[in-house]
Write an enzyme that holds these catalytic residues in place. Structure first.
Site, PDB file in Angstrom:
ATOM      1  N   LYS A  52       0.943  -1.184   0.141  1.00 27.20           N
ATOM      2  CA  LYS A  52      -0.093   0.050   0.013  1.00 27.20           C
ATOM      3  C   LYS A  52       0.941   1.151   0.096  1.00 27.20           C
ATOM      4  O   LYS A  52       0.679   2.204  -0.759  1.00 27.20           O
ATOM      5  CB  LYS A  52      -1.060  -0.157   1.233  1.00 27.20           C
ATOM      6  CG  LYS A  52      -2.195  -1.024   1.128  1.00 27.20           C
ATOM      7  CD  LYS A  52      -2.846  -0.937   2.016  1.00 27.20           C
ATOM      8  CE  LYS A  52      -3.960  -2.501   1.941  1.00 27.20           C
ATOM      9  NZ  LYS A  52      -4.729  -2.713   3.088  1.00 27.20           N
ATOM     10  N   GLN A  96      -5.050  -1.652   9.480  1.00 25.07           N
ATOM     11  CA  GLN A  96      -5.025  -2.873   8.677  1.00 25.07           C
ATOM     12  C   GLN A  96      -5.594  -3.826   9.741  1.00 25.07           C
ATOM     13  O   GLN A  96      -5.348  -4.134  10.723  1.00 25.07           O
ATOM     14  CB  GLN A  96      -3.360  -3.317   8.341  1.00 25.07           C
ATOM     15  CG  GLN A  96      -3.351  -4.455   7.465  1.00 25.07           C
ATOM     16  CD  GLN A  96      -3.852  -4.531   6.153  1.00 25.07           C
ATOM     17  OE1 GLN A  96      -3.828  -3.306   5.679  1.00 25.07           O
ATOM     18  NE2 GLN A  96      -4.148  -5.676   5.782  1.00 25.07           N
ATOM     19  N   ASP A 119     -11.067   2.664   3.329  1.00 30.36           N
ATOM     20  CA  ASP A 119     -11.515   1.412   3.299  1.00 30.36           C
ATOM     21  C   ASP A 119     -13.061   1.038   3.090  1.00 30.36           C
ATOM     22  O   ASP A 119     -13.195  -0.004   2.455  1.00 30.36           O
ATOM     23  CB  ASP A 119     -11.142   0.575   4.471  1.00 30.36           C
ATOM     24  CG  ASP A 119      -9.748  -0.276   4.634  1.00 30.36           C
ATOM     25  OD1 ASP A 119      -9.406  -0.421   3.486  1.00 30.36           O
ATOM     26  OD2 ASP A 119      -9.193  -0.452   5.436  1.00 30.36           O
TER      27      ASP A 119
END
Ligand code: GUN
Length: 293
Positions: A52, A96, A119
């Site tokens: 990422k 995460q 997200d």
């Protein structure tokens, strides 16, 4: 059979994003800034976060990685989230997953300002997505739809079978595939561990989206000729020949299923790269304040 090349499409999209960021920069605008929180040292999570951060560089974004040890308390993590919510330089951020057992993932997700939730996991973004309002769409479902679009795959009126009902893939992709839009407008069936006749249901599918995390679950006898098969599985299976000691294995028995398909995604190189790419797209939208002011 045509292979859906998620790696190539994701590289193309990242170039498109980089070109837009260069334009923003040239006009004196603010470069989008993504922050990533990682807790502990899960091998999979560390790889995802590294990719990422690398993708942010490729897109011309600013990125900040914030790493905590796995003994961080829930309150300490919530305080770090609050700090990012209030940081005007950070356009979007993610935590995460998975998190250590002593931390509530749902509490963490709901603590993130939905306007920075790139997200797309916050209930406000999930809800807005499901009723067709502008929202940060969860990255994996968005990546799947982007692949269908870029390969001009017809979805209207098709039977789409989603296998798996997770909050981050199965539920949102089912919801998107039934929207009155393209890609979408499909007749969607969701199968899961409680479904009795999965094989018969899959056999009727024009499009199968396999997202239950069970290696090689979808076998050739479950797939009709000419079907489109999207494999979301990424289980790490031990592999002595691989440098890392494991290989990523999809939910589809690719070798035997592929010859029957009109289109199929490989693992790796199919949906995986598109997920990060969708996160980059959401970050660009967050930077441009395009969804929420
Ligand atoms: N863990 C596995 N996939 C994801 C994802 O898309 N976002 C976050 N935050 N964690 C994940």
């Amino acid at each position: 059979m045509q292979l859906i090349d998620g790696k190539a499409i994701s590289m193309q999209i990242k170039q498109e994003i980089a070109a837009e960021v260069a334009e923003i920069k040239a006009k004196g605008g603010k470069v989008p800034h993504l922050a990533v929180i990682i807790v502990g040292h899960d091998g999979g999570s560390e790889t995802y976060v590294k990719n990422k951060v690398l993708s942010c560089e490729q897109c011309g974004f600013k990125s900040t990685k914030i790493a905590f040890e796995s003994d961080i308390t829930e309150d300490e993590l919530l305080a770090a989230i609050d700090k990012l919510n209030k940081d005007n330089d950070v356009d979007g951020f993610i935590v995460q997953l998975p998190l250590p057992k002593h931390i509530s993932e749902q509490k963490v997700i709901e603590a993130i300002d939905y306007k920075k939730d790139v997200d797309g996991f916050h209930p406000i973004n999930v809800g807005r997505t499901s009723i067709g309002l502008p929202a940060f769409v969860s990255a994996t479902p968005a990546g799947i739809l982007e692949l269908l679009k870029r390969y001009n795959i017809e979805t209207k009126g098709k039977n789409c079978v989603v296998i798996g009902r997770s909050n981050i893939v199965g539920k949102p992709v089912a919801s998107l595939m039934m929207q009155k839009a393209y890609p979408g407008n499909a007749t969607v069936t969701v199968c899961h561990s409680g479904t009795k006749n999965i094989k018969e249901i899959c056999k009727e599918a024009d499009i199968i989206i396999a997202a239950m995390g069970s290696p090689k679950f979808v076998t050739a006898d479950m797939v009709k000729d000419g079907a489109v098969v999207i494999d979301v599985g990424t289980t790490r299976v031990p592999c002595a020949e691989s440098k890392t000691g494991f290989k990523l294995t999809g939910d589809v028995d690719f070798e035997n299923v592929a010859p029957k398909c009109s289109f199929i995604t490989p693992v790796p190189g199919g949906v995986g790269p598109m997920t990060i790419c969708s996160l980059m797209k959401n970050t660009l939208l967050a930077g441009k304040k395009e969804i929420y002011k």
